[in-house]
Design a protein around this motif. Structure first.
Motif: not given
Ligand code: C2E
Ligand code: CA
Ligand code: CA
Length: 693
Positions: A459-461, A477-479, A505-507, A594-596, A618-620, A654-656, A673-675
């Motif tokens: 989970g990412q807050p 998800i992680r495998w 997988l999504d389910r 709506i993602d990205d 989006d992160k980009s 968002v990292e900074t 974000g990682y921030y």
């Protein structure tokens, strides 16, 4: 004209006429002849004069006839008969006679016209007609004449016999056409048309249904040939022709053809399985290679060898072995596309040609599917046999340019596959083999990942940076692969989509996330809203809404705890369908993000119709903030757009501190974000929630 001159004129005519004249008296003696009569009868005047008419009669009968004529003439009757006489030479001559009675002298003036030629011709014609009739009967030939105006056909007896028709019923063209096999009618009609236009045709063979007995119809082959009949103006008024029963020839011909076909079949097909044999395979390879050259595609040659065929033969016997090969051939034949060639080279060796191949992925896909299709056991004499095969793949034109070499290379690759441990495949090109292997084994492992409990939920807050609290989290998800370790989503999510595993997988993620979320709420914690990533394929599932409802119910959760993330590109693949599905979800009280956002091409029109609650920058775009002008502009525009349409807005990646400040200043309060936090295993997330930010 006075009487004397009339006499002179008549005398002249009598003497010089081409018509023979002869005068007989009451005693039937010849009293006068002209020169034409002498010529006709072969006598001189002297020889005839004073002689009985008997001299020129053929028999007593003809003399009696003569007497009858005389009596008739005397009665004043008109006669016009063809009579035969005897020439001085003795041969018979024909004359058409007329007669006049000269009452005064009781004499008769006979006129005789030479009709020998005509009689001769008529005789010949009669003979010919007779001969023709006999010939036609012998040939079973039937002649007919068709009158265009009346539509009637006058036909010889043979026609009626051949067609088994009643002679007393009139035969019409329509009736004949109706008897013809429906497939051949057009041919017959066309032939008649050509006949009337050009005068003649080559003739056609048509199939005709003949009622040989009451209700019993037989199919006969008739050859029909004809000529058109034209009137003086060159207009056709009918046709004439003949039909010939060629059924026996035709049947013989068909039988021969079938025999030839069988021979040809034997030359090109394998007797045991009916598949193409080596000769046909080589032919097809040439064809397909030429086709590939023209269309700039590739041909894959799959060399297949069964792994345990020898042991099957040894343990169950050859007959069982053959049966097994036949059954397997049928299964494989059903699997290949119509355009592909499946051949048996002999023994337990098969070859498949796949054309229109663009890349090796397609081949792997086909092989995978094929191997799965044959993974079911084949029953032979109550024994279950699991087909195992080793496959070698060579590609035209990559691995060689001619059929023989390609086949040899595919064979060599097949041996590689055997060495690798059987029931697998190998490319002639090593690099392709290893790439294919990696993918293949990853694919197989992925399918087993759920039952092997290798999937992990992270989970990412998501943080409200204005008011500094955690508003929720995104489920990621992680495998955890047993040998490869932790595999990031970008390495297996596209694969899952490709192999149709993404829905499962999504389910799994949805179910686990909601289950976990419900547990957190039960513990009195406030984890906020869970954001679930949904692939477009999921939106295409009929039971998607039912599924979500069922898990909400199962874990005693609430729709308002859930947010669905769908990528912009995904929705735009089929906007109409997505809108309908998402509306149902939204009606349940589930949010849509709506993602990205910004990476796809959504139109504002669609955006307005979608039940959107949130846009995710989006992160980009976040990456370049705050210095990259383009990224800054896009971010500003997206935030403004969201505000104007009253959507929530969140930035991801968002990292900074600088990125955060820029976003806050522009009015984007929600930050992921990682921030603030990286995605974390759910156990850690529980601790994260209990700590102040
Ligand atoms: P996404 O939906 O855009 O998810 C956000 C991705 O950005 C996550 O990568 C997350 O770890 C990463 N991220 C977040 N903040 C930062 C940051 O500050 N710096 C950097 N470098 N990365 C950040 P992740 O977890 O690797 O997921 C990648 C993608 O895989 C996701 O992109 C999503 O499209 C897909 N995915 C992950 N889990 C699922 C799932 O359960 N179902 C589906 N359908 N797709 C999933
Ligand atoms: Ca996402
Ligand atoms: Ca994203």
């Amino acid at each position: 004209m006075n009487q004397i001159s009339t006499m002179v004129w008549a005398q002249t005519l009598y003497n010089s006429s081409n018509i023979a004249f002869l005068v007989s008296n009451a005693q039937r003696h010849i009293v006068s002849v002209n020169s034409a009569a002498c010529t006709f009868l072969g006598y001189s005047e002297k020889e005839l004069l004073g002689k009985s008419s008997r001299i020129i009669h053929v028999s007593n009968k003809s003399m009696d006839d003569f007497i009858t004529y005389i009596e008739a003439v005397k009665r004043g009757e008109y006669i016009d008969e063809i009579v035969f006489f005897r020439h001085k030479d003795g041969h018979i001559i024909y004359g058409r006679i007329g007669a006049d009675y000269i009452e005064k002298s009781d004499e008769i003036l006979w006129s005789l016209i030479d009709v020998n030629k005509r009689v001769q011709i008529e005789k010949e014609l009669r003979e010919k007609k007779y001969q023709l009739n006999v010939a036609q009967k012998l040939l079973k030939m039937a002649s007919w004449q068709y009158d265009l105006k009346s539509g009637q056909i006058s036909a010889s007896d043979e026609v009626y016999t051949l067609l088994h028709l009643d002679k007393n019923e009139p035969l019409t063209f329509e009736k004949f056409i109706a008897m013809i096999h429906p497939e051949d009618r057009a041919l017959m009609l066309n032939n008649t048309k050509i006949l009337l236009e050009s005068g003649r045709t080559e003739g056609a063979i048509v199939r005709v249904y003949v009622e040989v007995r009451d209700g019993v119809k037989e199919l006969r082959y008739f050859k029909s040939k004809g000529m058109a009949l034209f009137d003086a103006n060159g207009k056709p008024y009918g046709t004439i022709g003949a039909i010939l029963d060629v059924t026996n020839q035709k049947l013989l011909e068909l039988e021969l053809k079938e025999k030839n076909r069988l021979l040809e079949h034997q030359a090109y097909y394998d007797a045991l399985t009916g598949l193409a044999n080596r000769s046909l395979l080589m032919d097809r390879m040439q064809q397909k290679f030429a086709h590939a050259d023209r269309h700039n595609t590739k041909v894959a040659v799959l060399f297949i060898d069964l792994d345990d065929f020898k042991s099957i033969n040894d343990s169950l016997g050859h007959e069982a072995g053959d049966l097994y090969l036949q059954k397997l051939a049928t299964i494989m034949q059903e699997r290949v596309r119509r355009s592909d060639t499946l051949a048996r080279l002999g023994g337990d060796e098969f070859v498949i040609l796949l054309d229109d191949i663009e890349d090796s992925d397609t081949i792997i896909h086909i092989i995978d599917e094929g191997m799965q299709a044959i993974s079911k056991p084949i029953k032979v004499h109550e024994q279950d046999i699991y087909p195992n095969m080793s496959i070698g793949v060579a590609l035209y034109p990559d691995d060689a340019h001619d059929a023989t070499t390609i086949l040899r290379n595919a064979d060599a690759a097949m041996y590689e596959a055997k060495k690798r441990g059987k029931h697998t495949y190998s490319f002639y090109n090593e690099a392709m083999t290893s790439a294919a292997y990696e993918k293949l084994s990853l694919e197989a492992d992925l399918r087993k990942s759920i039952e092997n409990s290798e999937l992990r939920l992270y989970g990412q807050p998501q943080i409200n940076a204005q008011k500094m609290y955690c508003s929720g989290f995104e489920s990621l998800i992680r495998w955890e692969h047993p040998t490869l370790g932790l595999i990031p989503p970008f390495k297996f999510i596209p694969l899952a989509e490709e192999i149709g595993f993404i829905v499962t997988l999504d389910r799994w993620v949805m179910q686990e996330s909601i289950k976990w979320l419900a547990q957190l709420y039960k513990k009195g914690l406030n984890p906020g809203v869970v954001a679930l990533n949904i692939a477009v394929q999921e939106l295409e599932q009929e039971d998607f809404v039912d599924f979500i409802q069922s898990i909400i119910k199962k874990y005693d959760a609430q729709a308002s705890w859930i947010e669905i993330e769908v990528t912009e590109g995904g929705i735009m693949k089929n906007p109409e369908k997505s809108i309908a599905k998402l509306q149902e979800i939204s009606d349940m009280g589930i949010k849509l993000a709506i993602d990205d956002f910004g990476t796809g091409y959504s139109s504002l029109a669609y955006l307005k119709r979608l039940p959107v609650d949130k846009l995710k920058i989006d992160k980009s775009f976040v990456d370049g903030l705050p210095d990259d002008e383009e990224d800054a502009t896009i971010s500003r525009v997206v935030i403004a757009l969201a505000k104007s349409m009253q959507f929530e807005i969140i930035a991801e990646g968002v990292e900074t501190k600088e990125q955060l400040d820029f976003l806050l200043q522009e009015g984007c309060d929600n930050i992921q974000g990682y921030y603030f936090a990286k995605p974390m295993p759910i156990e850690e997330f529980e601790a994260f929630l209990q700590k102040p930010l």
